[in-house]
Design a protein around this motif. Structure first.
Motif, PDB file in Angstrom:
ATOM      1  N   ARG A 187       0.822  -1.219   0.000  1.00  0.00           N
ATOM      2  CA  ARG A 187       0.000   0.000   0.000  1.00  0.00           C
ATOM      3  C   ARG A 187       0.853   1.264   0.000  1.00  0.00           C
ATOM      4  O   ARG A 187       0.381   2.332  -0.404  1.00  0.00           O
ATOM      5  CB  ARG A 187      -0.925   0.014   1.217  1.00  0.00           C
ATOM      6  N   MET A 188       2.076   1.138   0.436  1.00  0.00           N
ATOM      7  CA  MET A 188       2.963   2.299   0.501  1.00  0.00           C
ATOM      8  C   MET A 188       3.679   2.451  -0.847  1.00  0.00           C
ATOM      9  O   MET A 188       4.842   2.078  -1.007  1.00  0.00           O
ATOM     10  CB  MET A 188       3.960   2.129   1.643  1.00  0.00           C
ATOM     11  N   ASP A 189       2.955   2.988  -1.816  1.00  0.00           N
ATOM     12  CA  ASP A 189       3.459   3.024  -3.189  1.00  0.00           C
ATOM     13  C   ASP A 189       3.556   4.440  -3.753  1.00  0.00           C
ATOM     14  O   ASP A 189       3.459   4.649  -4.957  1.00  0.00           O
ATOM     15  CB  ASP A 189       2.584   2.164  -4.101  1.00  0.00           C
ATOM     16  N   ALA A 190       3.771   5.413  -2.871  1.00  0.00           N
ATOM     17  CA  ALA A 190       3.854   6.805  -3.317  1.00  0.00           C
ATOM     18  C   ALA A 190       5.280   7.178  -3.707  1.00  0.00           C
ATOM     19  O   ALA A 190       6.246   6.708  -3.107  1.00  0.00           O
ATOM     20  CB  ALA A 190       3.365   7.744  -2.223  1.00  0.00           C
ATOM     21  N   ILE A 191       5.387   8.002  -4.732  1.00  0.00           N
ATOM     22  CA  ILE A 191       6.659   8.644  -5.047  1.00  0.00           C
ATOM     23  C   ILE A 191       6.637   9.995  -4.346  1.00  0.00           C
ATOM     24  O   ILE A 191       5.887  10.895  -4.722  1.00  0.00           O
ATOM     25  CB  ILE A 191       6.852   8.788  -6.563  1.00  0.00           C
ATOM     26  N   ARG A 192       7.425  10.119  -3.312  1.00  0.00           N
ATOM     27  CA  ARG A 192       7.363  11.304  -2.457  1.00  0.00           C
ATOM     28  C   ARG A 192       7.990  12.528  -3.104  1.00  0.00           C
ATOM     29  O   ARG A 192       7.536  13.654  -2.914  1.00  0.00           O
ATOM     30  CB  ARG A 192       8.071  11.023  -1.127  1.00  0.00           C
ATOM     31  N   ASP A 193       9.052  12.291  -3.841  1.00  0.00           N
ATOM     32  CA  ASP A 193       9.743  13.435  -4.448  1.00  0.00           C
ATOM     33  C   ASP A 193      10.465  12.979  -5.703  1.00  0.00           C
ATOM     34  O   ASP A 193      11.041  11.882  -5.732  1.00  0.00           O
ATOM     35  CB  ASP A 193      10.748  14.037  -3.461  1.00  0.00           C
ATOM     36  N   VAL A 230       6.519   0.832  -4.125  1.00  0.00           N
ATOM     37  CA  VAL A 230       6.547   1.229  -5.539  1.00  0.00           C
ATOM     38  C   VAL A 230       7.098   0.069  -6.367  1.00  0.00           C
ATOM     39  O   VAL A 230       8.145  -0.490  -6.069  1.00  0.00           O
ATOM     40  CB  VAL A 230       7.409   2.484  -5.746  1.00  0.00           C
ATOM     41  N   ILE A 231       6.378  -0.289  -7.414  1.00  0.00           N
ATOM     42  CA  ILE A 231       6.799  -1.387  -8.290  1.00  0.00           C
ATOM     43  C   ILE A 231       7.892  -0.893  -9.241  1.00  0.00           C
ATOM     44  O   ILE A 231       7.830   0.232  -9.748  1.00  0.00           O
ATOM     45  CB  ILE A 231       5.590  -1.934  -9.060  1.00  0.00           C
ATOM     46  N   LEU A 232       8.878  -1.716  -9.483  1.00  0.00           N
ATOM     47  CA  LEU A 232      10.024  -1.317 -10.300  1.00  0.00           C
ATOM     48  C   LEU A 232       9.595  -0.808 -11.667  1.00  0.00           C
ATOM     49  O   LEU A 232      10.095   0.212 -12.148  1.00  0.00           O
ATOM     50  CB  LEU A 232      10.974  -2.507 -10.445  1.00  0.00           C
ATOM     51  N   VAL A 251      12.493  -1.623   5.573  1.00  0.00           N
ATOM     52  CA  VAL A 251      12.674  -0.503   4.653  1.00  0.00           C
ATOM     53  C   VAL A 251      11.309   0.060   4.273  1.00  0.00           C
ATOM     54  O   VAL A 251      10.430  -0.664   3.805  1.00  0.00           O
ATOM     55  CB  VAL A 251      13.436  -0.942   3.393  1.00  0.00           C
ATOM     56  N   THR A 252      11.119   1.352   4.473  1.00  0.00           N
ATOM     57  CA  THR A 252       9.847   1.995   4.140  1.00  0.00           C
ATOM     58  C   THR A 252       9.961   2.990   2.989  1.00  0.00           C
ATOM     59  O   THR A 252       8.958   3.312   2.352  1.00  0.00           O
ATOM     60  CB  THR A 252       9.281   2.721   5.373  1.00  0.00           C
ATOM     61  N   ALA A 253      11.166   3.479   2.712  1.00  0.00           N
ATOM     62  CA  ALA A 253      11.358   4.405   1.588  1.00  0.00           C
ATOM     63  C   ALA A 253      12.837   4.465   1.245  1.00  0.00           C
ATOM     64  O   ALA A 253      13.698   4.109   2.059  1.00  0.00           O
ATOM     65  CB  ALA A 253      10.841   5.807   1.933  1.00  0.00           C
ATOM     66  N   ALA A 254      13.108   4.924   0.030  1.00  0.00           N
ATOM     67  CA  ALA A 254      14.501   5.039  -0.414  1.00  0.00           C
ATOM     68  C   ALA A 254      14.646   6.195  -1.380  1.00  0.00           C
ATOM     69  O   ALA A 254      13.729   6.496  -2.160  1.00  0.00           O
ATOM     70  CB  ALA A 254      14.965   3.742  -1.073  1.00  0.00           C
TER      71      ALA A 254
END
Length: 482
Positions: free
Chosen positions: A96-102, A116-118, A209-212
Motif C-alpha cells: 500500500r505504501m506506493d507513493a513517489i514522495r519526491d 513502488v513497483i520497479l 525498509v519503508t522508503a529510499a
C-alpha cells in the motif's frame, strides 16, 4: 481474550479495515513463495498505509512479542518473505505504501516508498527523460523495498552495479519501532557508519525498509541489442573481453543463454522465435547504449565490434535488433528462462558467483561433475557472465516428483554445488539473497568471523529476534524451525 486476540484487536484499531485482515482467501496468495517451495501460516496480514503506521505497528508487535515477516512483491527466489508454519508471525505487506514522495529531475534523484513497483518507477523516470539503471525479469511485481532489502542485481549490474549502488538514502523502521531516516542524499558524509548500507541486503532482519532515495541517469539516446551464437562458454568469455575493450562504458549488458534454455523458452512462449537461423551451443545477449550526444557513433561501434569479432572467430553468427520491438523480443527470451524451466519440471536453482575470470572454467568443470555424481540430472548455467554471476540450475531426472525430489536428492545436489562454489572462492548467493533456502548453508560454509559479526549486528539491532525470524542469519536463538 488470548494474547493474540488482544494484539489483533489493537492492530485492527491502529490500521483500520483496509490495514489488517485474517481472511484466508486474501492471505493465501502471500503465504507461498514465488517458486512454490515454502508455504507458511500467518497470524494476520497487515498492510500499513505510511511509515508512521509501520512504526506504531512494530512497537505493538514488540509489546506483544509478535514476530514480523516483511513482504514486498513476493517475487523473491529464496523464501525470504514467507512465514514459517507456526502461524505466530504477522505478515507485513508494504504494497500500500506506493507513493513517489519526491522527484528531482535536475538532481536526477527520486524518493519513493517501499511498495513502488520497479516497472512503475521505470515509467516515471521515462516521463522525465531519465531512467533507473536496474531491471530484471520480475520488474512488473518486484517492489523497491524488496529490491533494497535483498540488494537485487539484474541485467545491468555489469555497468551500474547492484541495488546497493543505486541507493542514496534510506528510511527504515527498526525493531523497537523507531524510524531511521537517512533519506537526504549527501555526496560527502563522514559521520561514522553508513547505516543505510548495513540495512541494504539485510532481508528485513535488521529493519523494515519503508522508503529510499535513488539515483537516476539520463535516458539512453540509442541502444544496440545483439544476439550472438557461440560454440562455447570460453568463447563467450573472450567475446566479453573483446566487447569491453572496444565498447568501453557503452557495454551495459552481457548475458549468456545455453541452447537448452533457449529451446525451453521457445517451447514455453507460443509466439517466440529464435533470433538466429542456425543452432549454437551457447548464445550471448549483448546490449550497448549511448547518450544522445553519442548516439550516432554507437552504430559504428557496433559494426566494428561485430566485424572484428568475426575475424577473430569469437562468434559463429550474430544479428542486431532492427528496432525496439525486436530488441525487447530478444530480452524476453532471456527473461523467460526461469518460468520456462519451471514448466519443464523440478530443478535446484543456484544463484552463484565466482571471480569473473574463472566463471567459464567453473561451469565447464562443475557441470559434468554434478551430472556424474547425480545420474539423470542436467546442469544448466545461464545469466550474467559479465559480472561473474550465473544461475547454475540442476534439472531433475525425467519423471521426478517436484516436492519429493527437491527435499531428498535436491538437497544433496545443492550442498554439493555450494561446496564446489566455495572451493572456487565464490559466493552461494550472488543476487537472490539467503532467505530460508540458504540460511543453513551459510552457517555451514560461511567464514566464522563473518558469521560472528553478522550475529552480533543482529543481536544489537533485534535482540528479541522479532524481525523476519528464520531468515538470513543462522542464529542459535532464531525463532524459526530449521
Amino acid at each position: 481474550m488470548t494474547q493474540s486476540d488482544t494484539f489483533l484487536a489493537a492492530a485492527a484499531d491502529l490500521l483500520g479495515p483496509r490495514g489488517l485482515t485474517r481472511d484466508a482467501d486474501l492471505l493465501a496468495p502471500w503465504l507461498t513463495d514465488w517458486r512454490g517451495r515454502f508455504t507458511g501460516k500467518a497470524l494476520a496480514l497487515a498492510s500499513p498505509a505510511n511509515t508512521g503506521e509501520v512504526a506504531r505497528l512494530v512497537k505493538l508487535c514488540a509489546k506483544h512479542d509478535v514476530p514480523i515477516v516483511p513482504q514486498g512483491g513476493n517475487s523473491g527466489m529464496s523464501g525470504g518473505a514467507t512465514p514459517d508454519g507456526t502461524g505466530e508471525a504477522l505478515l507485513l505487506s508494504l504494497r500500500r505504501m506506493d507513493a513517489i514522495r519526491d522527484f528531482d529531475a535536475d538532481a536526477r534523484q527520486v524518493t519513493c516508498e517501499a511498495g513502488v513497483i520497479l516497472q512503475s518507477l521505470h515509467k516515471k523516470a521515462e516521463e522525465h527523460r531519465l531512467r533507473f539503471p536496474l531491471t530484471l525479469g520480475g520488474k512488473g511485481s518486484a517492489t523497491i523495498g524488496g529490491l533494497v532489502s535483498t540488494n537485487a542485481g539484474g541485467t545491468q549490474v555489469l555497468r551500474h552495479g547492484t541495488m546497493r549502488a543505486q541507493v542514496l538514502g534510506l528510511e527504515a523502521v527498526l525493531a523497537d519501532g523507531s524510524v531511521l531516516d537517512t533519506l537526504t542524499p549527501l555526496k560527502k558524509d563522514n559521520r561514522g557508519f553508513d547505516l543505510k548500507q548495513l540495512l541494504i541486503g539485510s532481508e528485513g532482519t535488521l529493519g523494515i525498509v519503508t522508503a529510499a532515495t535513488l539515483r537516476l541517469l539520463p535516458e539512453s539516446g540509442d541502444r544496440r541489442v545483439i544476439w550472438a551464437g557461440l560454440d562455447s562458454l570460453q568463447m563467450a568469455r573472450k567475446l566479453l573481453l573483446h566487447c569491453e575493450r572496444l565498447a568501453g562504458d557503452s557495454l551495459e549488458g552481457f548475458e549468456v543463454v545455453p541452447a537448452h534454455s533457449l529451446a525451453a523458452v521457445l517451447d514455453h512462449l507460443p509466439d517466440a522465435r529464435a533470433p538466429l537461423v542456425g543452432k549454437h551451443s551457447w548464445n550471448a545477449l549483448i546490449e550497448l547504449v549511448a547518450p544522445a550526444d553519442e548516439a550516432e557513433a554507437l552504430g559504428g561501434t557496433t559494426e566494428e565490434l561485430l566485424e572484428s569479432a568475426m575475424k577473430q572467430d569469437l562468434l559463429g553468427d550474430a544479428v542486431v535488433a532492427a528496432n525496439e520491438t525486436q530488441a525487447e523480443a530478444f530480452w524476453q527470451l532471456r527473461d523467460s528462462i526461469a518460468p520456462a524451466e519451471r514448466a519443464i519440471g523440478p530443478a535446484m536453482q543456484h544463484d552463484i558467483s565466482v571471480p569473473v575470470a574463472r566463471m567459464a572454467d567453473f561451469v565447464e568443470a562443475a557441470s559434468p561433475m554434478v551430472e556424474k555424481r547425480f545420474p539423470g540430472t542436467r546442469a544448466i548455467a545461464f545469466g550474467h557472465l559479465g559480472d561473474g554471476n550465473v544461475h547454475f540450475h540442476v534439472l531433475a531426472p525425467a519423471g521426478a516428483a517436484r516436492g519429493e525430489w527437491e527435499k531428498s536428492e535436491g538437497k544433496a545436489i545443492s550442498a554439493y554445488v555450494h561446496d564446489l562454489v566455495t572451493e572456487w572462492g565464490g559466493s552461494i548467493s550472488a543476487e537472490h539473497g539467503i532467505g530460508q533456502v540458504k540460511r543453513d548453508e551459510l552457517g555451514r560454509l560461511g567464514g566464522p568471523v563473518a558469521l560472528a559479526v553478522m550475529r552480533s549486528v543482529k543481536q544489537a539491532l533485534d535482540p528479541r529476534g522479532l524481525l523476519n525470524p528464520g531468515k538470513l542469519v543462522p542464529l542459535a536463538k532464531d525463532r524459526a524451525t530449521p
